[in-house]
Design a protein around this motif. Sequence first.
Motif, PDB file in Angstrom:
ATOM      1  N   ASN A 179       4.034   8.519   9.911  1.00  0.00           N
ATOM      2  CA  ASN A 179       4.755   7.345   9.402  1.00  0.00           C
ATOM      3  C   ASN A 179       5.240   7.487   7.962  1.00  0.00           C
ATOM      4  O   ASN A 179       5.296   6.503   7.228  1.00  0.00           O
ATOM      5  CB  ASN A 179       3.886   6.085   9.533  1.00  0.00           C
ATOM      6  CG  ASN A 179       3.421   5.861  10.949  1.00  0.00           C
ATOM      7  OD1 ASN A 179       4.191   6.004  11.887  1.00  0.00           O
ATOM      8  ND2 ASN A 179       2.145   5.544  11.111  1.00  0.00           N
ATOM      9  N   LEU A 180       5.591   8.687   7.552  1.00  0.00           N
ATOM     10  CA  LEU A 180       6.128   8.894   6.210  1.00  0.00           C
ATOM     11  C   LEU A 180       7.583   8.435   6.195  1.00  0.00           C
ATOM     12  O   LEU A 180       8.338   8.739   7.118  1.00  0.00           O
ATOM     13  CB  LEU A 180       6.008  10.378   5.832  1.00  0.00           C
ATOM     14  CG  LEU A 180       6.172  10.749   4.372  1.00  0.00           C
ATOM     15  CD1 LEU A 180       5.157  10.011   3.494  1.00  0.00           C
ATOM     16  CD2 LEU A 180       6.006  12.242   4.182  1.00  0.00           C
TER      17      LEU A 180
ATOM     18  N   MET B  78       0.846  -1.195   0.000  1.00  0.00           N
ATOM     19  CA  MET B  78       0.000   0.000   0.000  1.00  0.00           C
ATOM     20  C   MET B  78       0.887   1.253   0.000  1.00  0.00           C
ATOM     21  O   MET B  78       1.858   1.330   0.734  1.00  0.00           O
ATOM     22  CB  MET B  78      -0.929  -0.021   1.208  1.00  0.00           C
ATOM     23  CG  MET B  78      -1.838   1.162   1.291  1.00  0.00           C
ATOM     24  SD  MET B  78      -2.962   0.953   2.689  1.00  0.00           S
ATOM     25  CE  MET B  78      -3.806   2.473   2.589  1.00  0.00           C
ATOM     26  N   THR B  79       0.541   2.198  -0.818  1.00  0.00           N
ATOM     27  CA  THR B  79       1.290   3.446  -0.921  1.00  0.00           C
ATOM     28  C   THR B  79       0.883   4.376   0.216  1.00  0.00           C
ATOM     29  O   THR B  79      -0.296   4.555   0.496  1.00  0.00           O
ATOM     30  CB  THR B  79       0.985   4.120  -2.273  1.00  0.00           C
ATOM     31  OG1 THR B  79       1.274   3.192  -3.311  1.00  0.00           O
ATOM     32  CG2 THR B  79       1.812   5.350  -2.470  1.00  0.00           C
ATOM     33  N   ASN B  80       1.868   4.967   0.886  1.00  0.00           N
ATOM     34  CA  ASN B  80       1.608   5.914   1.965  1.00  0.00           C
ATOM     35  C   ASN B  80       2.314   7.225   1.631  1.00  0.00           C
ATOM     36  O   ASN B  80       3.532   7.241   1.537  1.00  0.00           O
ATOM     37  CB  ASN B  80       2.112   5.386   3.300  1.00  0.00           C
ATOM     38  CG  ASN B  80       1.863   6.371   4.430  1.00  0.00           C
ATOM     39  OD1 ASN B  80       0.812   6.972   4.520  1.00  0.00           O
ATOM     40  ND2 ASN B  80       2.851   6.549   5.287  1.00  0.00           N
ATOM     41  N   PRO B  81       1.552   8.296   1.444  1.00  0.00           N
ATOM     42  CA  PRO B  81       0.098   8.398   1.371  1.00  0.00           C
ATOM     43  C   PRO B  81      -0.422   7.804   0.057  1.00  0.00           C
ATOM     44  O   PRO B  81       0.332   7.665  -0.898  1.00  0.00           O
ATOM     45  CB  PRO B  81      -0.179   9.886   1.447  1.00  0.00           C
ATOM     46  CG  PRO B  81       1.121  10.587   1.331  1.00  0.00           C
ATOM     47  CD  PRO B  81       2.211   9.589   1.368  1.00  0.00           C
TER      48      PRO B  81
ATOM     49  N   GLN C 233       5.547  14.370   9.930  1.00  0.00           N
ATOM     50  CA  GLN C 233       5.262  15.149  11.130  1.00  0.00           C
ATOM     51  C   GLN C 233       6.570  15.396  11.869  1.00  0.00           C
ATOM     52  O   GLN C 233       7.397  14.499  12.004  1.00  0.00           O
ATOM     53  CB  GLN C 233       4.276  14.406  12.038  1.00  0.00           C
ATOM     54  CG  GLN C 233       2.851  14.511  11.558  1.00  0.00           C
ATOM     55  CD  GLN C 233       1.866  13.847  12.499  1.00  0.00           C
ATOM     56  OE1 GLN C 233       1.920  12.647  12.708  1.00  0.00           O
ATOM     57  NE2 GLN C 233       0.975  14.625  13.046  1.00  0.00           N
ATOM     58  N   GLY C 234       6.775  16.638  12.314  1.00  0.00           N
ATOM     59  CA  GLY C 234       8.000  16.990  13.015  1.00  0.00           C
ATOM     60  C   GLY C 234       9.096  17.529  12.108  1.00  0.00           C
ATOM     61  O   GLY C 234      10.188  17.834  12.575  1.00  0.00           O
TER      62      GLY C 234
ATOM     63  N   SER D 178       6.656  14.139   0.509  1.00  0.00           N
ATOM     64  CA  SER D 178       6.067  13.287  -0.526  1.00  0.00           C
ATOM     65  C   SER D 178       5.024  14.097  -1.294  1.00  0.00           C
ATOM     66  O   SER D 178       4.174  14.754  -0.694  1.00  0.00           O
ATOM     67  CB  SER D 178       5.423  12.049   0.107  1.00  0.00           C
ATOM     68  OG  SER D 178       4.952  11.170  -0.880  1.00  0.00           O
ATOM     69  N   LEU D 179       5.111  14.059  -2.625  1.00  0.00           N
ATOM     70  CA  LEU D 179       4.174  14.761  -3.495  1.00  0.00           C
ATOM     71  C   LEU D 179       3.296  13.730  -4.180  1.00  0.00           C
ATOM     72  O   LEU D 179       3.804  12.755  -4.730  1.00  0.00           O
ATOM     73  CB  LEU D 179       4.921  15.574  -4.548  1.00  0.00           C
ATOM     74  CG  LEU D 179       6.058  16.459  -4.045  1.00  0.00           C
ATOM     75  CD1 LEU D 179       6.798  17.086  -5.209  1.00  0.00           C
ATOM     76  CD2 LEU D 179       5.537  17.503  -3.090  1.00  0.00           C
TER      77      LEU D 179
END
Length: 93
Positions: free
Chosen positions: A73-74, A1-4, A46-47, A79-80
Amino acid sequence: MTNPPVGGDHNATWQNCMGDVYSEPIANEHAVHSLEHGAVWVTYKQGLAADQVAKLQAKVQGKDYMLMSPIANLDKNVSLQVWGYQLKLDNAD
């Protein structure tokens, strides 16, 4: 699964994407609906350092069919996403 995610199942409601900058994570299902209609979703870990977030915000804020939000959780700092495609980067430069 792609995140995002860059496509797939999504909510009937779009996420506002007229240069909107969100300081908190948004629902993937809403952002994906925006992608379906041609939006670019800029996400960051995040962060991420404030100067990096500011650089991204300067590229997004006020631009039609763009939105920006942090995401948990990136695996890279930035990420674009557009419908069906993703580009992950180490920084906003």
